[in-house]
Design a protein around this motif. Structure first.
Motif, mmCIF file in Angstrom:
data_model
loop_
_atom_site.group_PDB
_atom_site.id
_atom_site.type_symbol
_atom_site.label_atom_id
_atom_site.label_comp_id
_atom_site.label_asym_id
_atom_site.label_seq_id
_atom_site.Cartn_x
_atom_site.Cartn_y
_atom_site.Cartn_z
ATOM 1 N N CYS A 97 0.782 -1.231 0.161
ATOM 2 C CA CYS A 97 -0.211 -0.131 0.048
ATOM 3 C C CYS A 97 0.680 1.348 0.092
ATOM 4 O O CYS A 97 0.589 1.983 -0.747
ATOM 5 C CB CYS A 97 -0.917 -0.071 1.158
ATOM 6 S SG CYS A 97 -2.494 -0.929 0.921
ATOM 7 N N TRP A 98 1.867 1.564 0.946
ATOM 8 C CA TRP A 98 2.525 2.480 0.924
ATOM 9 C C TRP A 98 3.385 3.037 -0.300
ATOM 10 O O TRP A 98 3.407 4.145 -0.713
ATOM 11 C CB TRP A 98 3.433 2.587 2.401
ATOM 12 C CG TRP A 98 4.195 4.012 2.416
ATOM 13 C CD1 TRP A 98 5.823 3.683 2.590
ATOM 14 C CD2 TRP A 98 3.900 5.271 2.487
ATOM 15 N NE1 TRP A 98 6.298 4.834 2.395
ATOM 16 C CE2 TRP A 98 5.251 5.906 2.334
ATOM 17 C CE3 TRP A 98 2.714 6.058 2.331
ATOM 18 C CZ2 TRP A 98 5.261 7.326 2.493
ATOM 19 C CZ3 TRP A 98 2.995 7.382 2.262
ATOM 20 C CH2 TRP A 98 4.313 8.042 2.450
ATOM 21 N N GLN A 101 1.000 3.886 -2.972
ATOM 22 C CA GLN A 101 0.618 5.204 -2.901
ATOM 23 C C GLN A 101 1.600 6.326 -3.359
ATOM 24 O O GLN A 101 1.401 7.256 -4.012
ATOM 25 C CB GLN A 101 0.038 5.464 -1.522
ATOM 26 C CG GLN A 101 -0.077 6.994 -1.189
ATOM 27 C CD GLN A 101 -0.128 7.441 0.600
ATOM 28 O OE1 GLN A 101 -0.907 6.320 1.324
ATOM 29 N NE2 GLN A 101 -0.005 8.331 0.747
ATOM 30 N N ASP A 105 1.186 8.708 -6.466
ATOM 31 C CA ASP A 105 1.350 10.176 -6.241
ATOM 32 C C ASP A 105 2.296 10.842 -7.036
ATOM 33 O O ASP A 105 2.168 11.812 -7.625
ATOM 34 C CB ASP A 105 1.603 10.441 -4.662
ATOM 35 C CG ASP A 105 1.341 11.982 -4.441
ATOM 36 O OD1 ASP A 105 0.614 12.646 -4.864
ATOM 37 O OD2 ASP A 105 1.771 12.122 -3.026
ATOM 38 N N LEU A 110 -2.759 10.833 -7.968
ATOM 39 C CA LEU A 110 -3.879 10.618 -6.614
ATOM 40 C C LEU A 110 -4.548 11.868 -6.458
ATOM 41 O O LEU A 110 -4.134 12.947 -6.626
ATOM 42 C CB LEU A 110 -2.575 10.336 -5.533
ATOM 43 C CG LEU A 110 -3.325 10.222 -4.022
ATOM 44 C CD1 LEU A 110 -4.192 9.185 -3.753
ATOM 45 C CD2 LEU A 110 -2.089 10.295 -2.899
ATOM 46 N N LEU A 125 -8.157 4.883 -1.951
ATOM 47 C CA LEU A 125 -6.983 4.522 -0.867
ATOM 48 C C LEU A 125 -7.898 4.668 0.228
ATOM 49 O O LEU A 125 -8.408 5.757 0.480
ATOM 50 C CB LEU A 125 -5.737 5.438 -1.312
ATOM 51 C CG LEU A 125 -5.141 4.922 -2.306
ATOM 52 C CD1 LEU A 125 -5.809 5.229 -3.842
ATOM 53 C CD2 LEU A 125 -3.837 5.401 -2.125
ATOM 54 N N ASP A 127 -7.000 5.033 4.708
ATOM 55 C CA ASP A 127 -5.965 5.157 5.606
ATOM 56 C C ASP A 127 -6.734 4.949 7.006
ATOM 57 O O ASP A 127 -7.059 5.770 7.611
ATOM 58 C CB ASP A 127 -5.378 6.533 5.572
ATOM 59 C CG ASP A 127 -4.418 6.891 6.701
ATOM 60 O OD1 ASP A 127 -4.034 5.931 7.409
ATOM 61 O OD2 ASP A 127 -4.168 7.855 6.864
ATOM 62 N N LYS A 133 -1.006 7.405 5.437
ATOM 63 C CA LYS A 133 -0.187 6.476 4.637
ATOM 64 C C LYS A 133 -1.366 5.579 4.518
ATOM 65 O O LYS A 133 -2.016 5.098 5.393
ATOM 66 C CB LYS A 133 0.860 5.745 5.163
ATOM 67 C CG LYS A 133 2.188 6.451 5.592
ATOM 68 C CD LYS A 133 3.133 5.745 5.931
ATOM 69 C CE LYS A 133 4.471 6.528 6.438
ATOM 70 N NZ LYS A 133 5.362 5.904 7.237
ATOM 71 N N CYS A 134 -1.733 5.027 3.085
ATOM 72 C CA CYS A 134 -2.925 4.295 3.055
ATOM 73 C C CYS A 134 -2.567 2.950 3.395
ATOM 74 O O CYS A 134 -1.393 2.355 3.348
ATOM 75 C CB CYS A 134 -3.375 4.264 1.336
ATOM 76 S SG CYS A 134 -2.213 3.257 0.044
ATOM 77 N N THR A 137 -6.631 -0.774 -0.316
ATOM 78 C CA THR A 137 -7.243 0.078 -1.401
ATOM 79 C C THR A 137 -7.986 -0.956 -1.955
ATOM 80 O O THR A 137 -8.163 -2.250 -1.615
ATOM 81 C CB THR A 137 -5.988 0.238 -2.691
ATOM 82 O OG1 THR A 137 -6.566 0.845 -3.641
ATOM 83 C CG2 THR A 137 -5.466 -1.196 -3.095
#
Length: 181
Positions: A97-98, A101, A105, A110, A125, A127, A133-134, A137
């Motif tokens: 995920c992070w 993301q 981005d 994003l 996404l 958090d 931080k996500c 998703t």
């Protein structure tokens, strides 16, 4: 077991052979992509509803990505993107995920401004711990004035639908798949 007479132990028993599905097996169960990419993504994700990871953590999403027993929330979304014919050039794929993301981005994809609402087929996404931080998703499969229904991978080891209140602070951002149509 083939040895002279003796008391059998666990080492005499054949190892259990776990038959993992092949790529051609899971591909044969997927719907054909349609012209509208967002709809194709929803169709692909919906075809995976209730898929469950093996007891050892194996999933087709991890196998496809090259990490058969890894955390598979983002790999599920990447798998669905791939089989919906959405290129990595349009939306980067990922496995965590992070890191994913950061990738989306950096690609300028994003969207954190919810004054323009996402649509069915977009990626959301989430958090959960609100640390910026996500954590999760998923693919939006339905949206109305108050709620977003999301198809997510690895919800307690299963592909499932979760609903979120649009006003919920855990909604971190989204990626528009609809912009590709």
């Amino acid at each position: 077991c083939g040895l002279d007479e003796h008391t059998h132990t666990d080492s005499c028993r054949p190892a259990e052979v776990s038959k993992k599905e092949s790529q051609s097996e899971w591909e044969s169960m997927l719907p054909k992509p349609v012209a509208k990419k967002a709809q194709s993504l929803v169709n692909t994700a919906s075809s995976q509803l209730d898929y469950k990871e093996d007891p050892d953590g194996y999933t087709r999403y991890g196998a496809w990505y090259g990490n058969p027993t890894g955390d598979w929330n983002v790999m599920f979304v990447s798998f669905c993107l791939h089989y919906s014919k959405i290129s990595e050039k349009d939306i980067p794929y990922g496995s965590g995920c992070w890191a994913w993301q950061v990738k989306i981005d950096e690609a300028g994809l994003l969207i954190k401004d919810f004054t323009v609402m996402p649509k069915m087929g977009d990626l959301i996404l989430i958090d959960n711990d609100r640390d910026g931080k996500c954590d999760l998703t998923g693919i939006i499969i339905n949206i109305n004035d108050n709620d977003i229904s999301v198809m997510e991978g690895d919800i307690d080891g299963v592909v499932a639908v979760k609903s979120y209140r649009i006003s919920d602070a855990v909604l971190y951002g989204y990626v528009s798949v609809n912009r590709l149509d």
